[in-house]
Motif scaffolding. Sequence first.
Motif, PDB file in Angstrom:
ATOM      1  N   UNK A   4       0.587  -1.179   0.012  1.00 37.37           N
ATOM      2  CA  UNK A   4      -0.020   0.032   0.075  1.00 37.37           C
ATOM      3  C   UNK A   4       0.798   1.202   0.080  1.00 37.37           C
ATOM      4  N   UNK A   5       0.838   2.010  -0.883  1.00 29.88           N
ATOM      5  CA  UNK A   5       1.418   3.387  -0.970  1.00 29.88           C
ATOM      6  C   UNK A   5       0.550   4.484  -0.892  1.00 29.88           C
ATOM      7  N   UNK A   6       1.073   5.516  -0.488  1.00 30.47           N
ATOM      8  CA  UNK A   6       0.138   6.896  -0.202  1.00 30.47           C
ATOM      9  C   UNK A   6       0.952   7.960  -1.012  1.00 30.47           C
ATOM     10  N   UNK A   7       0.134   8.770  -1.849  1.00 31.26           N
ATOM     11  CA  UNK A   7       0.843   9.681  -2.730  1.00 31.26           C
ATOM     12  C   UNK A   7       0.063  10.993  -2.342  1.00 31.26           C
ATOM     13  N   UNK A   8       0.858  12.326  -2.315  1.00 37.04           N
ATOM     14  CA  UNK A   8       0.046  13.440  -2.288  1.00 37.04           C
ATOM     15  C   UNK A   8       0.158  14.070  -3.410  1.00 37.04           C
ATOM     16  N   UNK A   9      -0.729  14.858  -3.815  1.00 35.01           N
ATOM     17  CA  UNK A   9      -1.008  15.686  -5.124  1.00 35.01           C
ATOM     18  C   UNK A   9       0.367  16.408  -5.345  1.00 35.01           C
ATOM     19  N   UNK A  10       0.914  16.406  -6.650  1.00 38.19           N
ATOM     20  CA  UNK A  10       2.182  17.241  -6.991  1.00 38.19           C
ATOM     21  C   UNK A  10       1.659  18.440  -7.849  1.00 38.19           C
ATOM     22  N   UNK A  11       2.046  19.794  -7.153  1.00 41.39           N
ATOM     23  CA  UNK A  11       1.653  20.938  -7.807  1.00 41.39           C
ATOM     24  C   UNK A  11       2.511  21.013  -8.991  1.00 41.39           C
ATOM     25  N   UNK A  12       2.500  21.369 -10.387  1.00 38.84           N
ATOM     26  CA  UNK A  12       2.940  21.787 -11.296  1.00 38.84           C
ATOM     27  C   UNK A  12       3.538  23.079 -11.204  1.00 38.84           C
ATOM     28  N   UNK A  13       4.884  23.277 -11.325  1.00 38.99           N
ATOM     29  CA  UNK A  13       5.577  24.498 -11.270  1.00 38.99           C
ATOM     30  C   UNK A  13       6.043  25.021 -12.555  1.00 38.99           C
ATOM     31  N   UNK A  14       5.365  25.896 -13.102  1.00 37.85           N
ATOM     32  CA  UNK A  14       6.082  26.704 -14.334  1.00 37.85           C
ATOM     33  C   UNK A  14       7.047  27.741 -14.208  1.00 37.85           C
ATOM     34  N   UNK A  15       8.441  27.471 -14.399  1.00 34.01           N
ATOM     35  CA  UNK A  15       9.258  28.576 -14.047  1.00 34.01           C
ATOM     36  C   UNK A  15       9.285  29.947 -14.626  1.00 34.01           C
ATOM     37  N   UNK A  16       8.379  30.089 -15.622  1.00 35.88           N
ATOM     38  CA  UNK A  16       8.017  31.354 -16.200  1.00 35.88           C
ATOM     39  C   UNK A  16       7.104  31.871 -16.074  1.00 35.88           C
ATOM     40  N   UNK A  17       6.119  31.279 -15.147  1.00 36.60           N
ATOM     41  CA  UNK A  17       5.019  32.065 -14.537  1.00 36.60           C
ATOM     42  C   UNK A  17       5.124  32.651 -13.201  1.00 36.60           C
ATOM     43  N   UNK A  18       4.842  33.829 -12.902  1.00 33.65           N
ATOM     44  CA  UNK A  18       4.711  34.582 -11.748  1.00 33.65           C
ATOM     45  C   UNK A  18       3.298  34.847 -11.218  1.00 33.65           C
ATOM     46  N   UNK A  19       3.197  34.652  -9.901  1.00 33.32           N
ATOM     47  CA  UNK A  19       1.936  35.002  -9.109  1.00 33.32           C
ATOM     48  C   UNK A  19       1.696  36.512  -9.049  1.00 33.32           C
ATOM     49  N   UNK A  20       0.637  36.956  -9.390  1.00 30.06           N
ATOM     50  CA  UNK A  20       0.341  38.482  -9.217  1.00 30.06           C
ATOM     51  C   UNK A  20      -0.351  38.715  -7.843  1.00 30.06           C
ATOM     52  N   UNK A  21      -0.172  39.793  -7.447  1.00 27.27           N
ATOM     53  CA  UNK A  21      -0.578  40.007  -5.886  1.00 27.27           C
ATOM     54  C   UNK A  21      -1.899  40.810  -5.902  1.00 27.27           C
TER      55      UNK A  21
END
Length: 52
Positions: A35-52
Amino acid sequence: MHRLSWMASDLPQLTDADLNPVLAGPHGVTTLDARVRLVPRHAHAPYLRRLR
């Protein structure tokens, strides 16, 4: 154990692995239940920035 460490290295979202029972003999090792447990992996786009 070597293949289990490869799996943990290749899957960073792997958090738990439960192998029970494990039978060891002269010709190798057999796991009867895994039995294995995985957590969701969030994709990381290096060229995208978050706006405040």
